[in-house]
Design a protein around this motif. Structure first.
Motif, PDB file in Angstrom:
ATOM      1  N   ASP A  33       0.861  -1.185   0.000  1.00  0.00           N
ATOM      2  CA  ASP A  33       0.000   0.000   0.000  1.00  0.00           C
ATOM      3  C   ASP A  33       0.898   1.236   0.000  1.00  0.00           C
ATOM      4  O   ASP A  33       1.510   1.577   1.008  1.00  0.00           O
ATOM      5  CB  ASP A  33      -0.897  -0.003   1.245  1.00  0.00           C
ATOM      6  CG  ASP A  33      -1.917   1.134   1.228  1.00  0.00           C
ATOM      7  OD1 ASP A  33      -1.838   1.989   0.331  1.00  0.00           O
ATOM      8  OD2 ASP A  33      -2.794   1.165   2.130  1.00  0.00           O
ATOM      9  N   ASP A  34       0.988   1.878  -1.167  1.00  0.00           N
ATOM     10  CA  ASP A  34       1.847   3.052  -1.277  1.00  0.00           C
ATOM     11  C   ASP A  34       1.034   4.339  -1.284  1.00  0.00           C
ATOM     12  O   ASP A  34       1.498   5.387  -1.733  1.00  0.00           O
ATOM     13  CB  ASP A  34       2.714   2.973  -2.528  1.00  0.00           C
ATOM     14  CG  ASP A  34       1.886   2.875  -3.807  1.00  0.00           C
ATOM     15  OD1 ASP A  34       0.641   2.793  -3.699  1.00  0.00           O
ATOM     16  OD2 ASP A  34       2.484   2.899  -4.899  1.00  0.00           O
ATOM     17  N   SER A  35      -0.205   4.263  -0.774  1.00  0.00           N
ATOM     18  CA  SER A  35      -1.052   5.452  -0.741  1.00  0.00           C
ATOM     19  C   SER A  35      -0.507   6.485   0.236  1.00  0.00           C
ATOM     20  O   SER A  35       0.263   6.167   1.144  1.00  0.00           O
ATOM     21  CB  SER A  35      -2.482   5.077  -0.333  1.00  0.00           C
ATOM     22  OG  SER A  35      -2.526   4.660   1.020  1.00  0.00           O
ATOM     23  N   SER A 117     -10.004  10.251   0.234  1.00  0.00           N
ATOM     24  CA  SER A 117      -9.255  10.949  -0.809  1.00  0.00           C
ATOM     25  C   SER A 117      -7.757  10.673  -0.741  1.00  0.00           C
ATOM     26  O   SER A 117      -7.060  10.800  -1.746  1.00  0.00           O
ATOM     27  CB  SER A 117      -9.492  12.460  -0.702  1.00  0.00           C
ATOM     28  OG  SER A 117     -10.867  12.771  -0.837  1.00  0.00           O
ATOM     29  N   THR A 118      -7.260  10.289   0.445  1.00  0.00           N
ATOM     30  CA  THR A 118      -5.825  10.015   0.585  1.00  0.00           C
ATOM     31  C   THR A 118      -5.487   8.536   0.461  1.00  0.00           C
ATOM     32  O   THR A 118      -4.310   8.175   0.560  1.00  0.00           O
ATOM     33  CB  THR A 118      -5.303  10.547   1.937  1.00  0.00           C
ATOM     34  OG1 THR A 118      -6.089   9.988   3.001  1.00  0.00           O
ATOM     35  CG2 THR A 118      -5.378  12.063   1.992  1.00  0.00           C
ATOM     36  N   GLY A 119      -6.509   7.703   0.254  1.00  0.00           N
ATOM     37  CA  GLY A 119      -6.228   6.295  -0.020  1.00  0.00           C
ATOM     38  C   GLY A 119      -6.669   5.294   1.020  1.00  0.00           C
ATOM     39  O   GLY A 119      -6.364   4.101   0.901  1.00  0.00           O
ATOM     40  N   ALA A 120      -7.430   5.709   2.023  1.00  0.00           N
ATOM     41  CA  ALA A 120      -7.922   4.756   3.025  1.00  0.00           C
ATOM     42  C   ALA A 120      -8.864   3.756   2.373  1.00  0.00           C
ATOM     43  O   ALA A 120      -9.690   4.117   1.532  1.00  0.00           O
ATOM     44  CB  ALA A 120      -8.631   5.497   4.149  1.00  0.00           C
ATOM     45  N   LYS A 121      -8.748   2.495   2.770  1.00  0.00           N
ATOM     46  CA  LYS A 121      -9.589   1.439   2.191  1.00  0.00           C
ATOM     47  C   LYS A 121     -10.820   1.144   3.043  1.00  0.00           C
ATOM     48  O   LYS A 121     -11.784   0.551   2.557  1.00  0.00           O
ATOM     49  CB  LYS A 121      -8.760   0.164   2.022  1.00  0.00           C
ATOM     50  CG  LYS A 121      -7.590   0.304   1.057  1.00  0.00           C
ATOM     51  CD  LYS A 121      -6.845  -1.023   0.942  1.00  0.00           C
ATOM     52  CE  LYS A 121      -5.725  -0.944  -0.106  1.00  0.00           C
ATOM     53  NZ  LYS A 121      -4.710   0.071   0.262  1.00  0.00           N
ATOM     54  N   ASN A 122     -10.797   1.539   4.304  1.00  0.00           N
ATOM     55  CA  ASN A 122     -11.863   1.147   5.225  1.00  0.00           C
ATOM     56  C   ASN A 122     -12.792   2.296   5.611  1.00  0.00           C
ATOM     57  O   ASN A 122     -13.642   2.139   6.477  1.00  0.00           O
ATOM     58  CB  ASN A 122     -11.243   0.545   6.491  1.00  0.00           C
ATOM     59  CG  ASN A 122     -10.411  -0.692   6.184  1.00  0.00           C
ATOM     60  OD1 ASN A 122     -10.814  -1.520   5.366  1.00  0.00           O
ATOM     61  ND2 ASN A 122      -9.251  -0.800   6.808  1.00  0.00           N
ATOM     62  N   GLY A 174       1.901  19.651   1.164  1.00  0.00           N
ATOM     63  CA  GLY A 174       1.759  19.830  -0.278  1.00  0.00           C
ATOM     64  C   GLY A 174       0.598  19.021  -0.862  1.00  0.00           C
ATOM     65  O   GLY A 174      -0.315  19.582  -1.476  1.00  0.00           O
ATOM     66  N   PRO A 175       0.592  17.706  -0.664  1.00  0.00           N
ATOM     67  CA  PRO A 175      -0.514  16.900  -1.189  1.00  0.00           C
ATOM     68  C   PRO A 175      -1.874  17.248  -0.582  1.00  0.00           C
ATOM     69  O   PRO A 175      -2.885  17.224  -1.272  1.00  0.00           O
ATOM     70  CB  PRO A 175      -0.099  15.467  -0.819  1.00  0.00           C
ATOM     71  CG  PRO A 175       1.387  15.520  -0.745  1.00  0.00           C
ATOM     72  CD  PRO A 175       1.699  16.869  -0.173  1.00  0.00           C
ATOM     73  N   ILE A 176      -1.890  17.568   0.727  1.00  0.00           N
ATOM     74  CA  ILE A 176      -3.159  17.965   1.353  1.00  0.00           C
ATOM     75  C   ILE A 176      -3.675  19.248   0.717  1.00  0.00           C
ATOM     76  O   ILE A 176      -4.874  19.395   0.434  1.00  0.00           O
ATOM     77  CB  ILE A 176      -2.979  18.161   2.873  1.00  0.00           C
ATOM     78  CG1 ILE A 176      -2.741  16.815   3.565  1.00  0.00           C
ATOM     79  CG2 ILE A 176      -4.214  18.835   3.469  1.00  0.00           C
ATOM     80  CD1 ILE A 176      -3.928  15.881   3.554  1.00  0.00           C
TER      81      ILE A 176
END
Length: 352
Positions: A33-35, A117-122, A174-176
Motif C-alpha cells: 500500500d503506497d497510498s 481521498s488520501t487512499g484509506a480502504k476502510n 503539499g498533497p493535502i
C-alpha cells in the motif's frame, strides 16, 4: 485394476495442482500500500482511540481527525478566522448549548472525505456533494455562500492545525493542499467582492433564545435589540437630546404611559422585520405599510407630523447610539448607516 490406477493418478495430479497453486499464492508478495494514507499518515495500524475509551482506530484516520478537529476549533476560537464564523452559525450555536451532535457529524464527514481521498480502504465519504454541502439552499446548516477569500482562509486554518499536530512538512502539506484545491470550484459559489449579507454575519437563521423564552433567528435578535434600544432612547430622552423626535410618538408614549405595550411591540416588530429583510433575511418579510405611507399622517393615524431632514438625521443618531450601546462592531454600524442614509429610504420618509 487399470481403472483404479487411472483414478489414483488423477487424484495425485489434482493434489499436486492444488498444493502447487497454494504455494504459488503464498510465494506472491502482497501488494504494498503506497497510498498517501499509508505512507504519510499512519495507515491501517490499529491504535487506541483517545476519544472513545476501549475502542481502536486506524492511525491514519486518527491523525486526520486530529487535524480536522483542530481546524474547527481554530475557526471557532481564533479571531484570525472570524470571517469564517458566519458559515458555522448553526454549529457554534449548538456547541454554545452543549450540543455536540452537529460538531461530531462535521468532524466525521470531513475526516471521512480526507481519508477516502488520501487512499484509506476502510473509510468512505457518504455525505452531500461539495457543491450541495456548501449551498445554503441545499444545506440548511450552511449560512451564506463561500468566496475565494473564505476558501483560502479555511485552507490556512487546515495548514495551521496540521502544523500544530506535527504534520507541517512539505511532503504532507503539499498533497493535502492539492487535495483541498481540487474542491475549490465546487465549494466557491460567491463571486469575489460580493460581501456575505449582513443578516448572515449577525447570526443568520439559527434559532436562539431571545432571553424572554422565545426562539428567534440569531440574525434577527441583534436587530430587535437595537430597535428596542433606539425606541427607549427616544422615549426616555435623557438630557433632552431627542426632544425634537418626541412629537412624532405621542400616541405610542401615551399608550406606554397607561401600560399598553401593544403599539410599542408592533413598532418593534415592524421596524425589526424591515431591517431584517433589508440586510438579507430569507425567512422574515416586512408586511407593514410602505415607508412613505407609514410616515404620512394622512395615511397613518399614529403619525402626527411630516418628518424633516433634521429630524431624520436625529433619528439616525439615535440608531447609532443604540447600536453602539449594544456593542455592535464599527464595520456593522457603518453598514447600518449606509442603509439608513440611502436615497430611497430617506426620500420615502422625509416628506416635510
Amino acid at each position: 485394476m487399470k481403472t483404479l490406477n487411472q483414478l489414483m493418478y488423477l487424484f495425485l495430479m489434482g493434489t499436486i495442482l492444488v498444493f502447487s497453486s497454494c504455494n504459488d499464492e503464498e510465494m506472491d508478495p502482497p501488494m504494498e500500500d503506497d497510498s498517501f494514507y499509508a505512507t504519510k499518515l499512519g495507515g491501517e495500524e490499529m491504535v487506541p482511540d483517545p476519544a472513545n475509551e476501549g475502542e481502536m482506530i486506524e492511525q491514519g484516520y486518527l491523525n486526520l481527525r486530529i487535524v480536522v478537529d483542530g481546524t474547527v476549533m481554530l475557526i471557532a476560537g481564533d479571531e484570525k478566522y472570524s470571517e469564517l464564523k458566519p458559515h458555522f452559525n448553526v454549529l457554534l450555536a449548538e456547541v454554545g448549548e452543549d450540543d455536540f451532535s452537529g460538531y461530531n457529524a462535521l468532524v466525521e464527514d470531513f475526516t471521512d472525505l480526507l481519508a477516502e481521498s488520501t487512499g484509506a480502504k476502510n473509510y468512505s465519504y457518504t455525505g452531500l456533494s461539495m457543491a450541495n454541502a456548501h449551498n445554503p439552499n441545499e444545506n440548511p446548516r450552511m449560512n451564506g455562500f463561500v468566496d475565494d477569500d473564505d476558501f483560502d482562509l479555511f485552507v490556512e486554518a487546515v495548514v495551521q492545525s496540521a502544523t500544530g499536530a506535527g504534520f507541517g512538512s512539505n511532503d504532507i502539506l503539499g498533497p493535502i493542499g492539492e487535495l483541498l484545491e481540487g474542491t475549490r470550484d465546487a465549494i466557491v459559489q460567491r463571486e469575489d467582492g460580493a460581501m456575505l449579507d449582513l443578516y448572515t454575519r449577525l447570526g443568520g437563521t439559527v434559532m436562539v433564545d431571545d432571553g424572554d423564552g422565545n426562539m428567534v433567528e440569531a440574525g434577527y435578535l441583534p436587530l430587535k435589540q437595537v430597535v428596542t434600544e433606539t425606541v427607549l432612547l427616544i422615549a426616555t430622552n435623557e438630557g433632552g437630546k431627542y426632544d425634537d423626535l418626541q412629537p412624532y410618538f405621542p400616541v405610542l408614549l401615551a399608550e406606554v404611559g397607561v401600560n399598553d405595550l401593544s403599539g410599542f411591540n408592533a413598532l418593534l416588530g415592524n421596524f425589526s422585520d424591515f431591517l431584517a429583510q433589508a440586510i438579507g433575511s430569507t425567512n422574515i418579510e416586512y408586511s407593514g405599510m410602505s415607508m412613505a405611507d407609514a410616515h404620512n399622517p394622512e395615511v397613518n393615524s399614529r403619525m402626527t407630523g411630516m418628518v424633516t431632514t433634521e429630524d431624520y438625521d436625529l433619528f439616525v443618531q439615535a440608531v447609532v447610539e443604540a447600536v453602539t450601546n449594544k456593542g455592535v462592531p464599527e464595520s456593522v454600524i457603518a453598514e447600518f448607516g449606509v442603509l439608513l442614509n440611502s436615497e430611497g429610504l430617506k426620500g420615502a420618509i422625509i416628506q416635510a
